[in-house]
Design a protein around this motif. Structure first.
Motif, PDB file in Angstrom:
ATOM      1  N   ARG A 112      37.394  13.648  -3.643  1.00 44.26           N
ATOM      2  CA  ARG A 112      36.720  12.910  -4.719  1.00 44.26           C
ATOM      3  C   ARG A 112      35.894  11.756  -4.149  1.00 44.26           C
ATOM      4  O   ARG A 112      34.743  11.534  -4.545  1.00 44.26           O
ATOM      5  N   PRO A 125      34.947   3.678  -3.446  1.00 42.72           N
ATOM      6  CA  PRO A 125      35.323   4.942  -2.803  1.00 42.72           C
ATOM      7  C   PRO A 125      35.606   4.807  -1.315  1.00 42.72           C
ATOM      8  O   PRO A 125      36.388   5.580  -0.764  1.00 42.72           O
ATOM      9  N   TRP A 167      39.997   3.691  -5.999  1.00 46.44           N
ATOM     10  CA  TRP A 167      39.068   4.605  -6.667  1.00 46.44           C
ATOM     11  C   TRP A 167      38.787   4.143  -8.094  1.00 46.44           C
ATOM     12  O   TRP A 167      37.625   4.076  -8.520  1.00 46.44           O
ATOM     13  N   ALA A 181      31.698  11.154  -3.975  1.00 47.98           N
ATOM     14  CA  ALA A 181      31.042   9.938  -4.455  1.00 47.98           C
ATOM     15  C   ALA A 181      30.156   9.331  -3.377  1.00 47.98           C
ATOM     16  O   ALA A 181      29.106   8.726  -3.681  1.00 47.98           O
ATOM     17  N   ASN A 227      33.672   1.774 -12.565  1.00 57.50           N
ATOM     18  CA  ASN A 227      33.608   2.790 -11.509  1.00 57.50           C
ATOM     19  C   ASN A 227      32.393   3.668 -11.738  1.00 57.50           C
ATOM     20  O   ASN A 227      32.426   4.573 -12.580  1.00 57.50           O
ATOM     21  N   HIS A 260      31.354   6.072 -10.226  1.00 63.94           N
ATOM     22  CA  HIS A 260      31.554   7.454  -9.767  1.00 63.94           C
ATOM     23  C   HIS A 260      32.678   8.145 -10.538  1.00 63.94           C
ATOM     24  O   HIS A 260      33.231   9.134 -10.066  1.00 63.94           O
TER      25      HIS A 260
END
Length: 433
Positions: free
Chosen positions: A256, A230, A225, A260, A414, A416
């Motif tokens: 989570r 993801p 992550w 995403a 990342n 997201h």
């Protein structure tokens, strides 16, 4: 940490060969400090049953210091699994009862000393944890679990050299899931995802309790992550939940990752299931609800967070980092700064540096905020949230070039990292020359 990395290729042939023969042979060094065998009929796979068995044993033999220490450890594990802070008080009572009943040689039962250190870590008394672990080291330097307490405490205090030294002793003596996962955390702090992933794969391959395997796969999910993948994170969380369906952190991680990937309905269902088991993800759940426009439901999750913090405080846990972070994003910036200055006086970790920098920024103290944001990057880790915070602070200072650099870095690490934060980062990049 470079020393740890050089050590890893040797673990298989040296530590699992020569060292095990020397340390574990009859009369070897480690035999002097091994914990006693677990009583017949007790199982690490049935925590509730093991607690009941220990309690029944102690009703018959209330002076058994070893079993009191073991019961304290089980209470701590139950606290970890359930997020029920009441188990901290039970653990402390068991450990202190063990300390009152000396062993045959007249010394305090060493597992109770180590247990008090682990309890101090759980209560965020990291300096206290170091003191307990050092006491244990003076009495039984080959009891490797004390180095887990030391490593965790020094990491949380931001004393990374000391954490590495304690971890190296742990790896020297016990290359297992506990030591590999801690080594992976240090690698992540330095931004070395590849070595961290290798260590976690080693850890996951070690047979153990399903909850331990779930914990290990959850860490792999968290690593994927944080690296902006993801789908890989979701796969790891699913493996964790296949081993332990009640593992709340993996359920929250799954939510989570689903959010995403655009699977919003399933994400909301998984968040609800996660917080029903453990309130640790309520703020994260609330932030997704707020991002989706359901402010009423978000406020209910935030109220649950506030209530949980009061319960923790009643059980001896002071978490100024969590409180300050929450206030900075969803409450009063001045209150956030007070909480986080108090936390900074206790420890200088990169997480506290980032949180304090962000709170100062939200309170309008951008120049001071920038110094803490820079400290949060000191170890060279790849943390999208840290980079985003630093970009926002540079933007507030009018440093357009630096702002673009850090905001772009956050999204590259990342894209997201946060429902609202990622959207804000893209908007700032679009408007910053």
């Amino acid at each position: 940490m470079n020393r740890v990395r050089r050590l890893l290729p040797l673990l298989g042939c040296v530590l699992l060969g020569c060292a095990l023969l020397i340390l574990y042979a009859p009369g070897g060094l480690l035999r002097r400090a091994e914990p006693p065998a677990v009583a017949a009929g007790w199982s690490p796979y049935d925590l509730a049953g093991s607690i009941e068995a220990a309690q029944a044993h102690l009703r018959r033999r209330p002076g058994d210091a070893a079993v009191w220490a073991g019961l304290g450890g089980m209470y701590l594990e139950q606290a970890r699994r359930t997020s029920d802070a009441a188990y901290y008080g039970k653990a402390e009572g068991a450990f202190r009862r063990s300390l009152r009943g000396p062993t045959a040689d007249g010394e305090p039962y060493i597992d109770a000393v180590i247990g008090m250190g682990a309890l101090a870590n759980a209560r965020h008394d990291f300096a206290g944890a170091v003191a307990w672990a050092e006491r244990a080291r003076a009495e039984a330097p080959f009891r490797w679990s004390l180095y887990a307490v030391l490593t965790d405490a020094h990491l949380e205090l931001g004393q990374y050299d000391q954490a590495e030294a304690a971890l190296r002793r742990m790896l020297d003596g016990r290359p297992d899931l506990a030591s590999f996962t801690r080594a992976a955390r240090l690698e992540r702090l330095h931004g070395r995802s590849g070595p961290a992933r290798d260590l976690l794969h080693r850890a996951c391959a070690i047979p153990g309790d399903p909850s331990e395997y779930a914990f290990c796969e959850w860490q792999l999910g968290e690593l994927s992550w944080s690296d902006g993948d993801p789908r890989a994170a979701l796969a790891a969380y699913d493996r964790a939940l296949a081993a332990d369906p009640g593992h709340a952190p993996s359920r929250a991680g799954r939510a989570r990752a689903e959010a995403a990937l655009g699977h919003t309905g399933q994400a909301l269902r998984d968040y609800a299931a996660a917080v029903a088991r453990s309130p640790s993800a309520v703020v994260e759940y609330g932030e997704l609800l707020e991002h989706l426009g359901d402010t009423g439901a978000a406020r209910r999750q935030y109220a649950l967070f506030t209530a949980q913090q009061k319960l923790l405080a009643a059980n001896g846990v002071t978490d100024d980092l969590a409180l300050g972070t929450f206030e900075a994003d969803h409450g009063d910036a001045g209150t956030a700064v007070r909480h986080l200055r108090a936390e900074w006086r206790r420890r200088h970790s990169v997480e506290v540096a980032d949180a304090l920098g962000w709170a100062l920024h939200r309170a309008g103290h951008h120049a001071e905020a920038a110094t803490y944001a820079a400290r949060a990057d000191a170890l060279g880790g790849r943390n999208a949230l840290f980079a985003y915070h630093r970009g926002e602070i540079e933007h507030a200072l009018g440093h357009d070039g630096a702002a673009r650099e850090h905001l772009a870095r956050a999204l590259a690490i990342n894209p997201h990292f946060s429902p609202g934060g990622a959207k804000r980062a893209r908007a700032l990049l679009a408007e910053t020359p």
